[in-house]
Scaffold this active site. Structure first.
Site, PDB file in Angstrom:
ATOM      1  N   LYS B 101      16.595  15.396 -42.757  1.00 48.74           N
ATOM      2  CA  LYS B 101      16.085  15.307 -44.125  1.00 48.74           C
ATOM      3  C   LYS B 101      15.715  16.707 -44.611  1.00 48.74           C
ATOM      4  O   LYS B 101      15.150  17.501 -43.847  1.00 48.74           O
ATOM      5  CB  LYS B 101      14.860  14.387 -44.156  1.00 48.74           C
ATOM      6  CG  LYS B 101      14.297  14.118 -45.546  1.00 48.74           C
ATOM      7  CD  LYS B 101      13.136  13.121 -45.471  1.00 48.74           C
ATOM      8  CE  LYS B 101      12.551  12.806 -46.832  1.00 48.74           C
ATOM      9  NZ  LYS B 101      11.423  11.847 -46.747  1.00 48.74           N
ATOM     10  N   SER B 176      11.706   7.732 -49.786  1.00 49.82           N
ATOM     11  CA  SER B 176      12.323   8.979 -50.174  1.00 49.82           C
ATOM     12  C   SER B 176      13.431   9.453 -49.237  1.00 49.82           C
ATOM     13  O   SER B 176      14.230  10.301 -49.626  1.00 49.82           O
ATOM     14  CB  SER B 176      11.270  10.083 -50.265  1.00 49.82           C
ATOM     15  OG  SER B 176      10.704  10.357 -48.999  1.00 49.82           O
ATOM     16  N   SER B 200       8.644   5.799 -46.606  1.00 44.30           N
ATOM     17  CA  SER B 200       9.865   6.565 -46.892  1.00 44.30           C
ATOM     18  C   SER B 200      10.917   6.570 -45.790  1.00 44.30           C
ATOM     19  O   SER B 200      12.033   7.039 -46.012  1.00 44.30           O
ATOM     20  CB  SER B 200       9.513   8.008 -47.241  1.00 44.30           C
ATOM     21  OG  SER B 200       9.030   8.090 -48.552  1.00 44.30           O
TER      22      SER B 200
END
Lengths: 92, 515
Positions: B101, B176, B200
């Site tokens: 990420k 997210s 997330s």
């Protein structure tokens, strides 16, 4: 909520559109958040973390760190091996 | 129009010309690739090549990555080839790619956090989780898309454009960590790292039909991970199976002298721990099963999971967390307050965007932040500044921290009677893109089942448990005791063993027909 005053505290310029939208949206969010006022918190300790966090010590020893070049690599403006910023103090 | 018909058609064309044997690689689990590497039937270069080809074929339609460095990945793979050849592999997973990420520092690679603020930022050092993955030989692969500074539940707040859900390009992948989840679901990487502040990791894993684990707060070091809400953030794996996320947790877990909130609890062999079977006492959260926003298909799927555990001799117990309904409100106060404080570092001075039109120091701050941050980030900064401001601090922030104490006490009381708590991961399956963009509160409500787990610091996992009427995946959330990842993973694996939802993949090639 006085969005202008808060934006000033947060050092954040807002456009007119943002100011207007945020005022409306945040009112709605604050209405929702009001559910908190219905919870009895008398005598409850606030917690900053889920678990008790204790101070952690380590020996005060020098460790390998960034070179000057590496530390400056992401600086928006640089001069003579330093980060360049606008003048902070007025001439006397 | 965001959905690019041309792009999808070209994807389908490319997919149809791809060598079939690649398919044998890019949808394999970490475990299977590890077995093949040990047997010598695959090499790291062959594996990495298949993932790169798959990424190139699908990325135009999905946009899971902010960017990727093919050369670096192949270089790492070649080094791993040599290690396997000489019998000096660093771990059983040496040479398998793991997607990262774009909020986790990798030395020499860009890190944007999905924000214009960091568009040109290059990380000067490796996050501790990266150091640990490298020590196991895993290939650090790409920069995965995300909501800006991890603020969002759909990956639509990324300054570099949204990610699409591989199961249907018109739906969001969740957020997210939406890029991480979409990349794993689409076979662009074997496994990925995400971060989870209020859901997330778990919610995008649910939306994309895969497995996402948020470890106990303090289980994994946050050093080198851009802070959103420091008392809630945790790094965790998103993968194709419970065993795979267990393997990665064993690699990345542990105390780190660079993160004083990481906890000195021994890291178990979680793969081994996950094979344990016992009659777990399963608590079903009544508040979460009765809420008005819960979709009928999700509710039915969760009901079937409960029935399954019951049929296997696990005692089922309805449990109640009296304060949990105030959890989301308390969460959005604490998370935005901490974000307001953490994001103060983005001031245009030492790194990040500096406004060209600023004339003095004050306007460097306020204009750089105005130009660098997107709307959701600004909204949360304003909310965070407000709840901390004079006259409101006690009514909002302190009160939210007290509610947090109550929620944690609720959970700990429940764990006197049960081993595992079960709930939906999200109230619905993936929603349509742009559906909730104009209504921040509706977007926040999507996190209602996940945020209290962060508030209490507990480990939580989402595993796939069915599909809704639109054939979009549904996830079930299991919640464990603090540092009870072993038990949690075992209970999740026990369900997975008897079901095949995790073995199903989106038929990306069919998407052209739906357009």
């Amino acid at each position: 909520m006085n969005v202008d005053a808060i934006a000033d505290l947060a050092r954040l310029d807002l456009t007119d559109g943002e100011r207007q939208r945020f005022a409306e949206q945040l009112e709605k969010i604050l209405d929702y958040i009001d559910v908190l006022q219905s919870i009895d918190v008398e005598g409850v300790e606030p917690s900053a973390h889920a678990f008790e966090v204790v101070n952690v010590w380590r020996r005060d020893m020098v460790e390998a760190s960034f070179s000057q070049e590496c530390a400056l690599r992401n600086a928006p403006e640089r001069e003579s091996g330093q980060i360049r910023v606008p003048k902070v103090v007025d001439d006397a | 129009m965001r959905r690019n018909v041309k792009a999808v058609k070209s994807v389908c064309q490319k997919l149809s010309t791809m060598p079939k044997e690649n398919e044998m690689i890019y949808y394999q689990t970490l475990k299977d690739l590890s077995v093949a590497l040990q047997a010598g039937s695959l090499t790291p270069s062959r594996i990495m090549g298949a993932f790169i080809a798959r990424t190139k074929a699908t990325e135009a339609a999905l946009h899971s990555f902010i960017c990727y460095d093919e050369g670096s990945a192949l270089e790492q793979a070649e080094a791993a080839d040599l290690r396997w050849k000489s019998g000096k592999n660093l771990s059983p997973y040496d040479g398998v790619p793991i997607g990262i990420k774009d909020i986790i520092s990798v030395q020499g690679q860009p890190m944007t956090c999905g924000s214009r603020m960091l568009e040109n930022y290059i990380s000067p050092y490796d996050a501790t989780v990266i150091t640990k993955l490298r020590a196991a030989g895993m290939i650090i692969w790409g920069r995965l898309n995300m909501d800006e500074f991890a603020m969002g539940s759909s990956t639509e707040t990324s300054a570099f454009g949204p990610t699409q859900n591989p199961w249907n390009l018109e739906y969001v992948p969740g957020g997210s960590s939406g890029g991480s989840a979409a990349a794993v679901a689409a076979g662009q990487t074997c496994i990925a790292l995400g971060t989870d502040t209020g859901g997330s990791i778990r919610q995008p894993a649910a939306f994309c039909g895969i497995v996402g684990l948020k470890p106990t707060y303090g289980r994994v070091s946050r050093y080198g991970v851009t802070a959103f809400a420091s008392s809630l953030d945790q790094v965790g794996p998103i993968g194709r199976s419970v065993e795979d996320v267990a393997a990665v947790l064993s690699i990345i877990g542990g105390r780190d002298s660079h993160d004083s909130t990481s906890v000195d609890v021994p890291v178990e062999n979680y793969v081994h721990a996950s094979t344990c079977e016992k009659p777990w006492r399963v608590g079903v959260l009544s508040e979460f099963m009765e809420g008005g926003g819960l979709d009928g298909d999700v509710s039915a799927a969760i009901g079937r999971v409960v029935k399954f555990y019951e049929s296997q001799g696990c005692p089922i117990q309805p449990i109640s967390l009296p304060n949990v309904n105030a959890g989301l409100a308390a969460y959005y106060i604490i998370a935005t307050a901490e974000a307001f404080s953490n994001l103060a570092r983005f001031d245009g001075i030492r790194y990040g965007h500096r406004s060209k039109s600023a004339t003095d120091v004050a306007s460097v701050y306020s204009k750089s932040r105005a130009e660098g941050f997107g709307e959701e980030v600004k909204r949360r900064i304003i909310l965070g500044a407000f709840v901390l401001s004079g006259g409101f601090h006690d009514a909002y922030y302190t009160r939210a921290q007290k509610v947090r104490s109550l929620i944690r006490a609720d959970y700990m009381r429940a764990f006197d009677d049960v081993d595992i708590i079960l709930s939906p991961t999200a109230p619905t399956a993936a929603f349509h893109e742009t559906e909730k963009c104009e209504d921040p509160l509706a977007m926040y409500l999507n996190d209602v089942y996940t945020v209290t787990v962060n508030m209490a610091g507990l480990p939580g996992i989402s595993i796939p448990c069915g599909f809704d009427r639109n054939h979009m995946p549904i996830g079930v959330q299991l919640i464990g005791k603090p540092f009870g990842e072993g038990d949690l993973l075992a209970a999740a694996r026990f369900y997975e063993k008897s079901h095949d939802f995790h073995g199903q993949h989106p038929l990306l090639a069919d998407l052209a027909q739906t357009l």
